[in-house]
Design an enzyme around this catalytic site. Structure first.
Site, PDB file in Angstrom:
ATOM      1  N   ARG A 185       9.357 -12.860 -35.088  1.00  0.00           N
ATOM      2  CA  ARG A 185       9.805 -12.803 -33.686  1.00  0.00           C
ATOM      3  C   ARG A 185      11.091 -13.614 -33.465  1.00  0.00           C
ATOM      4  O   ARG A 185      11.265 -14.296 -32.461  1.00  0.00           O
ATOM      5  CB  ARG A 185       8.682 -13.261 -32.736  1.00  0.00           C
ATOM      6  CG  ARG A 185       7.574 -12.233 -32.602  1.00  0.00           C
ATOM      7  CD  ARG A 185       6.462 -12.712 -31.690  1.00  0.00           C
ATOM      8  NE  ARG A 185       5.729 -13.829 -32.276  1.00  0.00           N
ATOM      9  CZ  ARG A 185       5.018 -14.712 -31.596  1.00  0.00           C
ATOM     10  NH1 ARG A 185       4.935 -14.615 -30.285  1.00  0.00           N
ATOM     11  NH2 ARG A 185       4.399 -15.681 -32.212  1.00  0.00           N
ATOM     12  N   LYS A 226      12.991 -12.891 -30.257  1.00  0.00           N
ATOM     13  CA  LYS A 226      12.330 -13.482 -29.093  1.00  0.00           C
ATOM     14  C   LYS A 226      12.760 -14.939 -28.919  1.00  0.00           C
ATOM     15  O   LYS A 226      13.187 -15.355 -27.848  1.00  0.00           O
ATOM     16  CB  LYS A 226      10.812 -13.417 -29.282  1.00  0.00           C
ATOM     17  CG  LYS A 226      10.016 -14.208 -28.272  1.00  0.00           C
ATOM     18  CD  LYS A 226       8.572 -14.387 -28.728  1.00  0.00           C
ATOM     19  CE  LYS A 226       7.811 -15.274 -27.775  1.00  0.00           C
ATOM     20  NZ  LYS A 226       7.577 -14.663 -26.460  1.00  0.00           N
ATOM     21  N   LYS A 284       7.108   1.668 -17.677  1.00  0.00           N
ATOM     22  CA  LYS A 284       6.594   1.974 -18.999  1.00  0.00           C
ATOM     23  C   LYS A 284       7.317   3.134 -19.670  1.00  0.00           C
ATOM     24  O   LYS A 284       7.636   4.121 -19.029  1.00  0.00           O
ATOM     25  CB  LYS A 284       5.107   2.313 -18.912  1.00  0.00           C
ATOM     26  CG  LYS A 284       4.210   1.121 -19.155  1.00  0.00           C
ATOM     27  CD  LYS A 284       2.813   1.422 -18.692  1.00  0.00           C
ATOM     28  CE  LYS A 284       2.270   2.648 -19.328  1.00  0.00           C
ATOM     29  NZ  LYS A 284       1.779   2.443 -20.711  1.00  0.00           N
ATOM     30  N   ILE A 301      -8.817 -12.743  -7.668  1.00  0.00           N
ATOM     31  CA  ILE A 301      -8.927 -11.649  -8.636  1.00  0.00           C
ATOM     32  C   ILE A 301      -9.538 -12.108  -9.956  1.00  0.00           C
ATOM     33  O   ILE A 301      -9.938 -11.295 -10.780  1.00  0.00           O
ATOM     34  CB  ILE A 301      -7.542 -10.999  -8.856  1.00  0.00           C
ATOM     35  CG1 ILE A 301      -6.976 -10.524  -7.516  1.00  0.00           C
ATOM     36  CG2 ILE A 301      -7.602  -9.838  -9.827  1.00  0.00           C
ATOM     37  CD1 ILE A 301      -7.853  -9.549  -6.751  1.00  0.00           C
ATOM     38  N   ARG A 340       9.262 -10.422 -24.642  1.00  0.00           N
ATOM     39  CA  ARG A 340       7.795 -10.461 -24.569  1.00  0.00           C
ATOM     40  C   ARG A 340       7.142  -9.529 -25.579  1.00  0.00           C
ATOM     41  O   ARG A 340       7.522  -8.376 -25.692  1.00  0.00           O
ATOM     42  CB  ARG A 340       7.317 -10.089 -23.163  1.00  0.00           C
ATOM     43  CG  ARG A 340       7.704 -11.116 -22.131  1.00  0.00           C
ATOM     44  CD  ARG A 340       6.841 -12.354 -22.241  1.00  0.00           C
ATOM     45  NE  ARG A 340       5.554 -12.132 -21.627  1.00  0.00           N
ATOM     46  CZ  ARG A 340       5.288 -12.406 -20.361  1.00  0.00           C
ATOM     47  NH1 ARG A 340       6.228 -12.915 -19.581  1.00  0.00           N
ATOM     48  NH2 ARG A 340       4.098 -12.161 -19.863  1.00  0.00           N
ATOM     49  N   TRP A 363      -5.200  -1.177 -24.362  1.00  0.00           N
ATOM     50  CA  TRP A 363      -4.442  -2.320 -24.845  1.00  0.00           C
ATOM     51  C   TRP A 363      -4.827  -2.719 -26.267  1.00  0.00           C
ATOM     52  O   TRP A 363      -4.583  -3.830 -26.712  1.00  0.00           O
ATOM     53  CB  TRP A 363      -4.560  -3.484 -23.848  1.00  0.00           C
ATOM     54  CG  TRP A 363      -3.870  -3.174 -22.548  1.00  0.00           C
ATOM     55  CD1 TRP A 363      -3.085  -2.079 -22.282  1.00  0.00           C
ATOM     56  CD2 TRP A 363      -3.894  -3.939 -21.336  1.00  0.00           C
ATOM     57  NE1 TRP A 363      -2.624  -2.117 -20.982  1.00  0.00           N
ATOM     58  CE2 TRP A 363      -3.101  -3.247 -20.381  1.00  0.00           C
ATOM     59  CE3 TRP A 363      -4.506  -5.143 -20.960  1.00  0.00           C
ATOM     60  CZ2 TRP A 363      -2.904  -3.718 -19.074  1.00  0.00           C
ATOM     61  CZ3 TRP A 363      -4.307  -5.614 -19.656  1.00  0.00           C
ATOM     62  CH2 TRP A 363      -3.517  -4.906 -18.733  1.00  0.00           C
ATOM     63  N   GLU A 367      -2.270   3.676 -16.785  1.00  0.00           N
ATOM     64  CA  GLU A 367      -1.443   3.744 -18.001  1.00  0.00           C
ATOM     65  C   GLU A 367      -1.958   4.748 -19.016  1.00  0.00           C
ATOM     66  O   GLU A 367      -1.206   5.250 -19.828  1.00  0.00           O
ATOM     67  CB  GLU A 367      -1.465   2.395 -18.717  1.00  0.00           C
ATOM     68  CG  GLU A 367      -0.817   1.297 -17.971  1.00  0.00           C
ATOM     69  CD  GLU A 367      -0.786   0.034 -18.814  1.00  0.00           C
ATOM     70  OE1 GLU A 367      -0.555  -1.004 -18.224  1.00  0.00           O
ATOM     71  OE2 GLU A 367      -0.991   0.108 -20.046  1.00  0.00           O
ATOM     72  N   HIS A 407     -10.718  -4.015 -10.296  1.00  0.00           N
ATOM     73  CA  HIS A 407      -9.382  -4.443  -9.877  1.00  0.00           C
ATOM     74  C   HIS A 407      -8.334  -3.652 -10.640  1.00  0.00           C
ATOM     75  O   HIS A 407      -8.478  -3.393 -11.838  1.00  0.00           O
ATOM     76  CB  HIS A 407      -9.197  -5.935 -10.132  1.00  0.00           C
ATOM     77  CG  HIS A 407      -7.763  -6.365 -10.050  1.00  0.00           C
ATOM     78  ND1 HIS A 407      -7.094  -6.430  -8.842  1.00  0.00           N
ATOM     79  CD2 HIS A 407      -6.866  -6.684 -10.997  1.00  0.00           C
ATOM     80  CE1 HIS A 407      -5.845  -6.791  -9.080  1.00  0.00           C
ATOM     81  NE2 HIS A 407      -5.667  -6.950 -10.377  1.00  0.00           N
ATOM     82  N   HIS A 461       3.317 -12.884  -8.101  1.00  0.00           N
ATOM     83  CA  HIS A 461       4.387 -13.019  -9.089  1.00  0.00           C
ATOM     84  C   HIS A 461       5.447 -14.014  -8.644  1.00  0.00           C
ATOM     85  O   HIS A 461       6.255 -14.465  -9.437  1.00  0.00           O
ATOM     86  CB  HIS A 461       5.034 -11.658  -9.347  1.00  0.00           C
ATOM     87  CG  HIS A 461       4.057 -10.650  -9.854  1.00  0.00           C
ATOM     88  ND1 HIS A 461       3.517  -9.677  -9.060  1.00  0.00           N
ATOM     89  CD2 HIS A 461       3.483 -10.512 -11.060  1.00  0.00           C
ATOM     90  CE1 HIS A 461       2.660  -8.957  -9.774  1.00  0.00           C
ATOM     91  NE2 HIS A 461       2.624  -9.440 -10.990  1.00  0.00           N
TER      92      HIS A 461
HETATM   93  N1  GLN Z   1      -9.184 -10.779 -13.802  1.00  0.00           N
HETATM   94  C1  GLN Z   1      -7.864 -10.735 -14.332  1.00  0.00           C
HETATM   95  C2  GLN Z   1      -7.095 -11.943 -13.838  1.00  0.00           C
HETATM   96  O1  GLN Z   1      -7.276 -12.345 -12.747  1.00  0.00           O
HETATM   97  C3  GLN Z   1      -7.130  -9.481 -13.936  1.00  0.00           C
HETATM   98  C4  GLN Z   1      -5.786  -9.374 -14.586  1.00  0.00           C
HETATM   99  C5  GLN Z   1      -5.042  -8.078 -14.354  1.00  0.00           C
HETATM  100  O2  GLN Z   1      -5.235  -7.404 -13.384  1.00  0.00           O
HETATM  101  N2  GLN Z   1      -4.142  -7.715 -15.225  1.00  0.00           N
HETATM  102  O3  GLN Z   1      -6.277 -12.488 -14.517  1.00  0.00           O
HETATM  103 ZN    ZN Z   2      -3.983  -7.316 -11.468  1.00  0.00          ZN
END
Ligand code: GLN
Ligand code: ZN
Length: 769
Positions: free
Chosen positions: A27, A30, A124, A446, A530, A576, A620, A656, A709
């Site tokens: 890497r 990177k 993507k 979340i 990344r 993934w 995805e 989620h 973010h």
């Molecule tokens: N439960 C995960 C978190 O809160 C969900 C991450 C995601 O949506 N990529 O990090």
């Molecule tokens: Zn998320």
């Protein structure tokens, strides 16, 4: 060392590659980029690393008849092309284009942090996990040859004694992938007449730099194209022809289908097809190929890490070779950008599995062997190498690691009702309300809380064996306790344990499931600097022991409020990871679903009555062709339901997802039948909820009310206004309040402050209503 002059049999197929990984085996790119961005090194140092990597990579491909040029990029190959064509958003321009211009477009800032305008959007690359920078066009967009990286790279390879084949994205795919900066409704095809002369100029410059062939990629040929786009191909390729320069038109990631006629007729010297995903149409292509054209057959899978079945490949290639002779070229199906470098570097893979795998270097070795086998089928050495390859296939096929009879039995015994909740949502909802007694607009998060440097340090030390299991567990428990205490102080209604013990939402589960293996160096570029290291699914999946129950019950023991169990869903585990190629993806998804189902049931039995199953990758996984969507969505939703339906009515299943487009998959989202779905919406101003509104989505929804973010705090008034907007679309009895996504990248200070605002906004609205 440059390739030795190969004495060419006239019927010798040409070997080439569509692109090589660029990030470096260690890497290197990177780290060089990140040092440069941090101001710890200068541009010359970065450029030096880039040059070294290009030469190393050409060297690694020296057995080929051509080396690709233009697959190297400082950030992204689409961005390189944008710079080449002078498609730089006005806000990022500062004099002539240079490396810092690229980084401003990509990151919103350069080394001097001079700037700070929004970075270009990233999206993507087809159905890979690579992300490119979306070109931004103006309605009056002008193009100009403004950046010579690909041209200079061609000369550089030539000077070093290699035979360069520049690789560029074609004009139609380039326009297709771009967007008008004002979200304009103008037609991107209107830009073609101005774009094509610059392409021609670029091609002429590549020829002057020493190229005899250029590879022009048109991956959109694997998509459903509107008729005007199909029709634009032929005239465009007429216009960009350059005398003395041969064009190989490359399509990949799928069969050509209704674009086959378009591709085959183009005025180019050769065509590359994906003979792995498009195996079924090879014969049709060969039959229609005109007599002077080269056919490059992408015979080894450039998207996956398995060694090829060389006997099968030879069976495909032999008639092609007989028919095409030296007009047959051999290549991987697509660029090797999506693979790690070299499986020989792996020291921790199980010894029996390692020979089954082929990373970029091994893919090229396979091509060489295939060519040699075509030329000298009787040669003893070649026979021996083919026999070795055959033995590897057999070993893999028969390995007990791949087959789990108990699981197979279980799969065979599955009933339709296993993938359905016992009662419909309308009946579950009151039961759940009775059990949980949640207020109007329940608040939650979340899943993840800040992954502090201490957490990362502890995990690294534990992995290195410098911290014992007991001490590691105590540290993680302390983190969980801290998260619970803070959530109680904040007054959240449904708590989470915070995921301190998880490095990554897929790896964490993969490491505990049978059927997975992990590479040590299998890094693949995701975007910019990344990289991800996808786990590898080698065999039938099963869950030898509970994976999250101890953490979840510990967290629940600390609070009277409900603590959500937190799992990754089968489709995300699938998307993934590198997956098996010996069974359909759908079957692997089902196996993963059963493992998660076991975990869900164990959580429920341990008293965890609210369980979230994350599926951020559901979208995805969509196939490239619309006609393949319904099948995928049906088995994906089935896998989710299989994972989630083994619980009682009052157990509440959450899911989620974080992305910005639900319209076209809302039916499938609904088919998941999750009691609650939390989604990312804050940046869309709740517009995203329109899809749920129009579909009359019946279950509960938690639209994200602030963007995780950004380190900036939302104001309470803003959060209130978003919740009010949400109630215009979704009945307030069915709304939850939560952030957009997990909080692992934020600091505790930011997290605490933002969640306090979120809770206060909710309380203010409850009072008002
Ligand atoms: N439960 C995960 C978190 O809160 C969900 C991450 C995601 O949506 N990529 O990090
Ligand atoms: Zn998320």
């Amino acid at each position: 060392m440059p390739p030795s002059s190969i004495d060419r049999d006239t019927t010798m197929p040409t070997l080439h590659n569509l692109g090589f990984p660029r990030i470096g085996q260690g890497r290197e790119l990177k780290f060089a980029l990140e040092h440069y961005w941090a101001g710890q090194s200068d541009r010359a140092t970065l450029e030096h690393t880039g040059r070294q990597l290009r030469h190393t990579h050409w060297q690694q491909q020296a057995a080929l008849d051509f080396v690709p040029v233009g697959d190297f990029a400082w950030y992204d190959q689409v961005l390189t092309l944008s710079a080449t064509l002078d498609v730089i958003p006005e806000r990022h321009r500062q004099g002539d284009t240079d490396l810092d211009t690229l980084f401003r477009v990509a990151r919103g800032r350069d080394q001097q942090a001079a700037c700070c305008h929004a970075a270009s959007e990233m999206t993507k690359w087809f159905d890979t996990n690579y992300h490119f920078l979306v070109p931004e066009f103006e309605p009056d967009q002008r193009f100009r040859l403004a950046w010579r990286q690909i041209i200079d790279g061609t000369a550089e390879a030539k000077a070093a004694g290699f035979n360069p084949k520049p690789v560029i994205l074609g004009p139609l795919s380039y326009l297709w992938l771009g967007k008008f900066s004002q979200g304009d409704s103008a037609d991107k095809l209107d830009l073609l007449p101005r774009l094509l002369p610059v392409y021609r100029q670029l091609l002429a410059a590549l020829k002057d730099a020493g190229a005899t062939w250029v590879q022009i990629d048109e991956p959109i040929l694997a998509l459903d194209l509107p008729a005007p786009w199909q029709a634009a191909f032929e005239p465009s390729y007429h216009q960009i022809q350059v005398q003395g320069l041969n064009t190989l038109l490359a399509s990949y990631f799928g069969p050509l289908q209704d674009n086959l006629g378009t591709a085959i007729q183009l005025p180019v010297a050769g065509l590359h097809i994906d003979a792995v995903r498009g195996a079924s149409e090879i014969t049709r292509v060969v039959d229609r190929l005109s007599a002077h054209k080269v056919l490059s057959v992408g015979i080894v899978d450039g998207r996956n890490i398995w060694r090829a079945d060389l006997d099968a490949a030879l069976a495909t290639l032999k008639p092609l070779h007989a028919k095409l002779g030296e007009r047959l070229w051999l290549a991987p199906s697509c660029s090797l950008l999506h693979l790690p470098y070299d499986v020989e570097r792996e020291t921790t893979l199980p010894a029996d599995v390692k020979p089954w795998l082929a990373f970029a270097q091994q893919k090229l070795d396979e091509l060489t062997l295939l060519r040699d086998a075509l030329l000298s089928p009787g040669h003893a050495d070649i026979q021996a190498r083919l026999a070795d390859a055959r033995a590897i296939q057999t070993a893999r096929r028969d390995s007990p690691r791949v087959h789990n009879p108990a699981l197979r039995k279980r799969l065979a015994a599955l009933k339709d009702s296993d993938a359905l909740r016992a009662t419909p949502f309308s009946e579950r909802e009151p039961l759940q309300q009775q059990r949980w007694q949640l207020p109007l607009l329940p608040t939650t998060t979340i899943g993840s809380f800040p992954q502090t440097p201490e957490i990362r340090k502890a995990r690294a030390a534990y992995k290195r064996g410098q911290l014992n299991k007991h001490d590691y567990n105590s540290l993680m428990r302390a983190e969980i306790k801290r998260a619970i205490v803070i959530q109680e102080q904040l007054g959240l209604d449904v708590l989470v344990h915070g995921e301190a013990e998880r490095n990554d939402m897929v790896e964490y589960f993969g490491e505990q499931l049978d059927g997975y293996v992990f590479s040590a160096h299998g890094w693949v570029q995701s975007y910019g600097s990344r990289c991800v290291k996808p786990p590898i699914i080698v065999g039938d999946i099963s869950r030898p022991h509970p994976m999250t129950v101890e953490w979840a019950t510990y967290a629940q023991s600390l609070s009277d409020k409900p603590v959500k169990g937190m799992l990754t869903g089968p489709i995300t585990l699938l998307c993934w990871s590198f997956v098996r190629d010996d069974q359909p993806r759908e079957h692997t998804a089902q196996q993963l679903a059963l493992a998660i189902r076991d975990e869900v049931q164990d959580l429920e039995a341990a008293g965890i009555g609210i369980i979230q199953i994350d599926e951020p990758a559901l979208r995805e996984g969509l196939p490239l062709r619309n006609s393949d969507w319904p099948t995928y969505l049906a088995w994906a939703a089935h896998a989710f339901r299989l994972a989630s339906s083994g619980v009682g009515d009052s157990t509440q299943i959450h899911t989620h997802m974080c992305y910005s487009e639900f319209n076209d998959i809302i039916e499938a989202i609904s088919a998941l039948d999750a009691d609650v779905i939390t989604i990312e919406t804050s940046r869309s101003n709740m517009e995203l909820l329109a899809a749920f509104e129009h579909f009359a989505y019946p279950n509960q929804i938690g639209p994200g009310v602030y963007d995780i973010h950004s380190p900036n705090l939302p104001s309470q008034a803003w959060v209130e206004s978003l919740i009010e907007k949400a109630t215009a679309r979704i009945p307030r009895q069915r709304l939850w309040v939560n952030p957009d996504c997990g909080l692992k990248t934020r600091t505790w200070d930011e997290t605490r402050a933002a969640l306090a605002i979120m809770v206060n906004a909710t309380k203010a609205l409850r009072q008002k209503w």
